[in-house]
Enzyme design. Structure first.
Site, short mmCIF file in Angstrom:
data_model
loop_
_atom_site.label_atom_id
_atom_site.label_comp_id
_atom_site.label_asym_id
_atom_site.label_seq_id
_atom_site.Cartn_x
_atom_site.Cartn_y
_atom_site.Cartn_z
CE LYS A 126 4.33 -5.82 20.85
NZ LYS A 126 3.85 -5.01 22.18
CG ASP A 166 6.41 -6.30 24.02
OD1 ASP A 166 5.51 -5.86 24.66
OD2 ASP A 166 6.47 -7.67 24.10
#
Ligand code: NDP
Length: 452
Positions: A126, A166
């Site tokens: 991430k 995201d």
């Protein structure tokens, strides 16, 4: 808790004391996988818990850029390469002022298990930045993305680490990031997913997280002989995940009565039908406006400033905004008002108290790492299409997504009933099931690959 899990959790707490979201995610996983650790001593012997809670690599870098007035601005960039035991690191980039290392470690840690559940060969990662795209011009967003990628490109690649979008990173940002990667590396490769269709993207990728979450909800409801048709649903958020989740619920005959953004919630008792949803998409994706405007546009709806949707009675709730947006008290309100199902489109939207409320009241609860895995699954399908230089049809990708969500449900269901003592003919603990199923595959790969 066993001696082993207590010891590891205490060590993780000491080492990461300033990262509450990361600690929350680790605690949730460790507390549910105990039965499998007790049944198979090899995991403790190989220190798997100690290793799986430590990212393989964490990169933090400066992102300098210039705003439209010519002022120099500095943001902080991150990439957490958490675990590559079953494939290249894979996970989104988040651009939001709240981004810090702890938040990205929680998201990366969750991603490891989620990606494992998809059955595709993807490790977990991430990244992102504390940059806020809100209120910035397209030119400012482009300059930021170019500067961010100038550093990130050294660490990623189609077989190494494949970021996606995201919060705050949608099609526009992926385009600018990809353009800069291509320019610097002189290669056209599947290094990012969420690309536009005309330059390597996959059909159904924008829809995948929202659609997949509804497919997961359908699978849970089917275990009780029920389905989403006719259900009153509350949804939070009005971004990528929320928009397509509402679209799929509408297609299946449910009635969605709320959407929200970080300022407040709109409640429309008549339902946010396809026409109203198209208006929301234009508001959010083109005009980049606030959800408040919905109540001015559609008579009979109301705007609840500063509130979340969970006080509105519903049959099914779909949190699709951000982490910790449902606490214990809000979970109690949902259940008290008759909510029978919670399926999480956002990552870790319910805190640990809230999860306990769902489990104790034995409603159908689809935790994020299972229920929202459709997004990364179709990212995996985008990578496969890029490698083959092929494009699959909309129907092909949607069918594959549908089947993947069905498999994830079956896998979580099976592992829950095998290991979690609280499962009965009428109740499945999907938290335990998803965590255990995701863990076993990664942990076994780590053992096979030796101490790396
Ligand atoms: P978007 O940026 O498209 O939308 C985010 C939405 O959530 C916006 O409506 C935003 O409101 C709202 N929001 C963001 N932060 C907060 C906050 N602190 N409080 C209240 N509302 C907030 O992001 P996505 O739809 O892509 O992501 C939403 C969630 O889904 C995240 O948890 C993400 O990690 C998760 N997710 C996304 C996937 C994907 O494929 N995109 C895949 C799997 C999970 P505002 O506009 O006011 O900021």
């Amino acid at each position: 808790m066993t001696e082993y899990t207590t010891r590891v959790l205490n060590a993780v707490r000491t080492k990461n004391a300033n990262e509450p979201e990361f600690l929350q995610a680790v605690q949730e996983v460790i507390s549910t996988i105990e039965p499998v650790l007790t049944a198979h001593k090899k995991y403790e012997d190989n220190c798997i818990l100690e290793r799986i809670t430590e990212p393989e690599r964490t990169i933090i870098f400066r992102v300098p850029w210039t705003d439209d007035e010519g002022h120099i601005r500095i943001n902080r960039g991150f990439r957490v390469e958490f675990n590559s035991a079953i494939g290249p690191y894979k996970g989104g980039l988040r651009f939001h002022p709240s981004v810090n290392l702890g938040i990205l470690k929680f998201l990366g840690f969750e991603q490891v298990f989620k990606n494992s559940l998809t059955t595709l060969a993807m490790g977990g990662g991430k990244g992102g930045s504390d940059f806020d795209p809100k209120g910035k011009s397209d030119a400012e967003v482009m300059r930021f993305c170019q500067s961010f990628m100038t550093e990130l490109q050294r660490h990623i690649g189609a077989d190494t680490d494949v970021p996606a979008g995201d919060i705050g990173v949608g099609g526009r940002e992926i385009g600018y990031l990809f353009g800069q990667y291509k320019r610097l590396r002189n290669e056209f490769t599947g290094v990012l997913t969420g690309k536009a269709l005309n330059w390597g993207g996959s059909l159904i990728r924008p829809e995948a997280t929202g659609y997949g979450c509804v497919y997961f909800a359908q699978n849970m409801l089917a275990t009780r002989g029920d389905d989403v048709s006719g259900k009153v649903c509350t949804v939070s958020g009005s971004g990528n995940v929320a928009q397509y989740l509402v679209e799929k619920l509408n297609q299946l005959g449910a009635k969605v009565v709320t959407m929200s953004d970080s300022n407040g919630t709109i409640y429309d008792p008549a339902g946010i039908d396809a026409e109203k949803l198209a208006w929301v998409m234009e508001l959010k994706n083109v005009r980049r406006g606030r959800i408040k405007e919905y109540a001015e546009q559609f008579a009979g709806s109301q705007y609840m400033e500063g509130q979340r949707p969970w006080s509105i009675p519903c049959d099914c709730a779909f949190p699709c905004a951000t982490q910790n947006e449902i606490n214990g008290r809000e979970a109690e309100t949902l259940v008290k008002n008759g909510c029978k199902l919670v399926a999480e489109g956002a990552n870790m939207p319910t805190d640990l108290d809230g999860i306990n409320v769902y489990l104790q009241s034995k409603i159908l609860y689809g935790p994020a790492k299972a229920a929202n895995a459709g997004g990364v699954a179709v990212s995996g399908l985008e990578m496969a299409q890029n490698s083959q230089r092929l494009n699959w049809t909309r129907e092909e990708v949607d069918t594959k997504l549908f089947d993947i969500m069905k498999n994830i449900h079956e896998n979580a269901y099976k592992h829950a009933h095998e290991y979690s003592a609280d499962c009965t003919a009428d109740f499945t603990n999907y938290v335990a099931g998803a965590n255990i199923a995701g863990f076993v595959k990664v942990a076994d790969a780590m053992i096979d690959q030796g101490l790396v």
